[in-house]
Motif scaffolding. Structure first.
Motif, mmCIF file in Angstrom:
data_model
loop_
_atom_site.group_PDB
_atom_site.id
_atom_site.type_symbol
_atom_site.label_atom_id
_atom_site.label_comp_id
_atom_site.label_asym_id
_atom_site.label_seq_id
_atom_site.Cartn_x
_atom_site.Cartn_y
_atom_site.Cartn_z
ATOM 1 N N GLY A 30 -15.629 -0.761 -8.519
ATOM 2 C CA GLY A 30 -16.302 -0.709 -7.226
ATOM 3 C C GLY A 30 -17.125 -1.959 -6.950
ATOM 4 N N GLY A 31 -17.838 -2.440 -7.958
ATOM 5 C CA GLY A 31 -18.622 -3.658 -7.794
ATOM 6 C C GLY A 31 -17.752 -4.872 -7.539
ATOM 7 N N THR A 32 -16.659 -4.956 -8.269
ATOM 8 C CA THR A 32 -15.743 -6.081 -8.100
ATOM 9 C C THR A 32 -15.143 -6.079 -6.693
ATOM 10 O OG1 THR A 32 -15.225 -6.070 -10.450
ATOM 11 C CG2 THR A 32 -13.660 -7.181 -9.011
ATOM 12 N N VAL A 33 -14.685 -4.924 -6.255
ATOM 13 C CA VAL A 33 -14.112 -4.820 -4.906
ATOM 14 C C VAL A 33 -15.177 -5.139 -3.857
ATOM 15 C CG1 VAL A 33 -13.130 -3.197 -3.223
ATOM 16 C CG2 VAL A 33 -12.283 -3.228 -5.567
ATOM 17 N N GLY A 34 -16.405 -4.685 -4.084
ATOM 18 C CA GLY A 34 -17.486 -4.963 -3.148
ATOM 19 C C GLY A 34 -17.763 -6.445 -3.008
ATOM 20 N N TYR A 35 -17.847 -7.154 -4.125
ATOM 21 C CA TYR A 35 -18.071 -8.598 -4.064
ATOM 22 C C TYR A 35 -16.914 -9.313 -3.371
ATOM 23 C CZ TYR A 35 -22.249 -8.806 -7.047
ATOM 24 O OH TYR A 35 -23.512 -8.694 -7.547
ATOM 25 N N VAL A 36 -15.700 -8.869 -3.623
ATOM 26 C CA VAL A 36 -14.546 -9.504 -2.982
ATOM 27 C C VAL A 36 -14.584 -9.278 -1.469
ATOM 28 C CG1 VAL A 36 -12.027 -9.420 -2.744
ATOM 29 C CG2 VAL A 36 -13.065 -9.469 -5.023
ATOM 30 N N LEU A 37 -14.852 -8.038 -1.050
ATOM 31 C CA LEU A 37 -14.840 -7.729 0.377
ATOM 32 C C LEU A 37 -16.066 -8.258 1.116
ATOM 33 C CD1 LEU A 37 -13.505 -4.053 0.341
ATOM 34 C CD2 LEU A 37 -12.240 -6.155 0.830
ATOM 35 N N ILE A 38 -17.256 -8.103 0.533
ATOM 36 C CA ILE A 38 -18.478 -8.491 1.231
ATOM 37 C C ILE A 38 -18.731 -9.986 1.139
ATOM 38 C CG2 ILE A 38 -20.997 -8.236 1.235
ATOM 39 C CD1 ILE A 38 -20.519 -5.319 0.295
ATOM 40 N N GLU A 39 -18.557 -10.550 -0.059
ATOM 41 C CA GLU A 39 -18.886 -11.951 -0.265
ATOM 42 C C GLU A 39 -17.687 -12.884 -0.129
ATOM 43 O OE1 GLU A 39 -21.836 -13.282 -0.620
ATOM 44 O OE2 GLU A 39 -22.914 -11.383 -0.690
ATOM 45 N N GLY A 40 -16.480 -12.320 -0.228
ATOM 46 C CA GLY A 40 -15.284 -13.158 -0.125
ATOM 47 C C GLY A 40 -15.016 -13.979 -1.386
ATOM 48 N N TRP A 41 -15.508 -13.491 -2.536
ATOM 49 C CA TRP A 41 -15.304 -14.202 -3.799
ATOM 50 C C TRP A 41 -13.927 -13.917 -4.356
ATOM 51 C CZ3 TRP A 41 -20.441 -12.897 -6.788
ATOM 52 C CH2 TRP A 41 -21.516 -13.483 -6.126
ATOM 53 N N THR A 42 -13.517 -14.749 -5.310
ATOM 54 C CA THR A 42 -12.262 -14.483 -6.010
ATOM 55 C C THR A 42 -12.459 -13.250 -6.891
ATOM 56 O OG1 THR A 42 -12.824 -15.838 -7.935
ATOM 57 C CG2 THR A 42 -11.726 -16.953 -6.083
ATOM 58 N N PRO A 43 -11.391 -12.538 -7.200
ATOM 59 C CA PRO A 43 -11.536 -11.351 -8.057
ATOM 60 C C PRO A 43 -12.174 -11.665 -9.415
ATOM 61 C CG PRO A 43 -9.434 -11.280 -6.972
ATOM 62 C CD PRO A 43 -10.036 -12.626 -6.651
ATOM 63 N N TRP A 44 -11.853 -12.808 -10.012
ATOM 64 C CA TRP A 44 -12.436 -13.140 -11.313
ATOM 65 C C TRP A 44 -13.943 -13.358 -11.199
ATOM 66 C CZ3 TRP A 44 -11.858 -12.351 -16.123
ATOM 67 C CH2 TRP A 44 -12.616 -13.060 -17.045
ATOM 68 N N ASP A 45 -14.400 -14.115 -10.181
ATOM 69 C CA ASP A 45 -15.832 -14.329 -9.988
ATOM 70 C C ASP A 45 -16.541 -13.004 -9.713
ATOM 71 O OD1 ASP A 45 -15.649 -17.045 -10.388
ATOM 72 O OD2 ASP A 45 -15.728 -17.580 -8.265
ATOM 73 N N ALA A 46 -15.906 -12.155 -8.918
ATOM 74 C CA ALA A 46 -16.499 -10.860 -8.587
ATOM 75 C C ALA A 46 -16.604 -9.977 -9.832
ATOM 76 C CB ALA A 46 -15.667 -10.166 -7.514
ATOM 77 N N PHE A 47 -15.567 -9.971 -10.655
ATOM 78 C CA PHE A 47 -15.586 -9.194 -11.900
ATOM 79 C C PHE A 47 -16.673 -9.704 -12.833
ATOM 80 C CE2 PHE A 47 -14.147 -8.864 -16.349
ATOM 81 C CZ PHE A 47 -14.142 -7.479 -16.482
ATOM 82 N N TYR A 48 -16.755 -11.023 -13.010
ATOM 83 C CA TYR A 48 -17.759 -11.619 -13.887
ATOM 84 C C TYR A 48 -19.166 -11.259 -13.419
ATOM 85 C CZ TYR A 48 -20.590 -15.172 -16.186
ATOM 86 O OH TYR A 48 -21.564 -15.812 -16.895
ATOM 87 N N MET A 49 -19.409 -11.385 -12.118
ATOM 88 C CA MET A 49 -20.730 -11.080 -11.582
ATOM 89 C C MET A 49 -21.056 -9.597 -11.765
ATOM 90 S SD MET A 49 -23.282 -12.435 -10.204
ATOM 91 C CE MET A 49 -24.708 -12.016 -9.244
ATOM 92 N N THR A 50 -20.088 -8.728 -11.575
ATOM 93 C CA THR A 50 -20.302 -7.297 -11.766
ATOM 94 C C THR A 50 -20.649 -6.985 -13.213
ATOM 95 O OG1 THR A 50 -18.762 -6.786 -9.967
ATOM 96 C CG2 THR A 50 -19.255 -5.011 -11.516
ATOM 97 N N VAL A 51 -19.924 -7.566 -14.148
ATOM 98 C CA VAL A 51 -20.172 -7.297 -15.575
ATOM 99 C C VAL A 51 -21.548 -7.801 -15.991
ATOM 100 C CG1 VAL A 51 -19.441 -7.863 -17.930
ATOM 101 C CG2 VAL A 51 -17.752 -7.170 -16.234
ATOM 102 N N ILE A 52 -21.948 -9.008 -15.567
ATOM 103 C CA ILE A 52 -23.262 -9.490 -15.985
ATOM 104 C C ILE A 52 -24.381 -8.718 -15.293
ATOM 105 C CG2 ILE A 52 -22.413 -11.775 -16.606
ATOM 106 C CD1 ILE A 52 -23.872 -12.870 -14.123
ATOM 107 N N THR A 53 -24.099 -8.146 -14.136
ATOM 108 C CA THR A 53 -25.103 -7.325 -13.462
ATOM 109 C C THR A 53 -25.233 -5.960 -14.147
ATOM 110 O OG1 THR A 53 -24.673 -8.418 -11.347
ATOM 111 C CG2 THR A 53 -25.752 -6.271 -11.269
ATOM 112 N N VAL A 54 -24.121 -5.316 -14.442
ATOM 113 C CA VAL A 54 -24.141 -3.990 -15.057
ATOM 114 C C VAL A 54 -24.731 -4.049 -16.465
ATOM 115 C CG1 VAL A 54 -22.659 -2.146 -15.958
ATOM 116 C CG2 VAL A 54 -22.271 -3.043 -13.675
#
Length: 70
Positions: A30-54
């Motif tokens: 959910g976090g990864t999809v959110g970053y991709v949709l809201i911020e327009g990031w690449t899936p890898w950047d969104a996944f990385y940001m989600t993992v370091i946040t969680v």
């Protein structure tokens, strides 16, 4: 397979560890999809940001967050 007292054993897929792993996976997806949709990031950047946040490591944002992302 019945237990000694006749009750059925619970499947390992319904136990607490499976539920915890499933919820963690749902939050990460959910976090990864959110970053991709809201911020327009690449899936890898969104996944990385989600993992370091969680995991509360919180290094630094991969990209600056927009107002909608904050």
């Amino acid at each position: 397979m019945p237990n000694v007292d006749g009750r059925l054993r619970r499947s390992i897929l319904t136990g607490v560890p499976f539920t915890a792993v499933g919820l963690l996976a749902a939050v990460i997806v959910g976090g990864t999809v959110g970053y991709v949709l809201i911020e327009g990031w690449t899936p890898w950047d969104a996944f990385y940001m989600t993992v370091i946040t969680v995991t509360t490591v919180g290094y630094k944002e991969v990209h600056d967050l927009s107002g909608a992302g904050q």
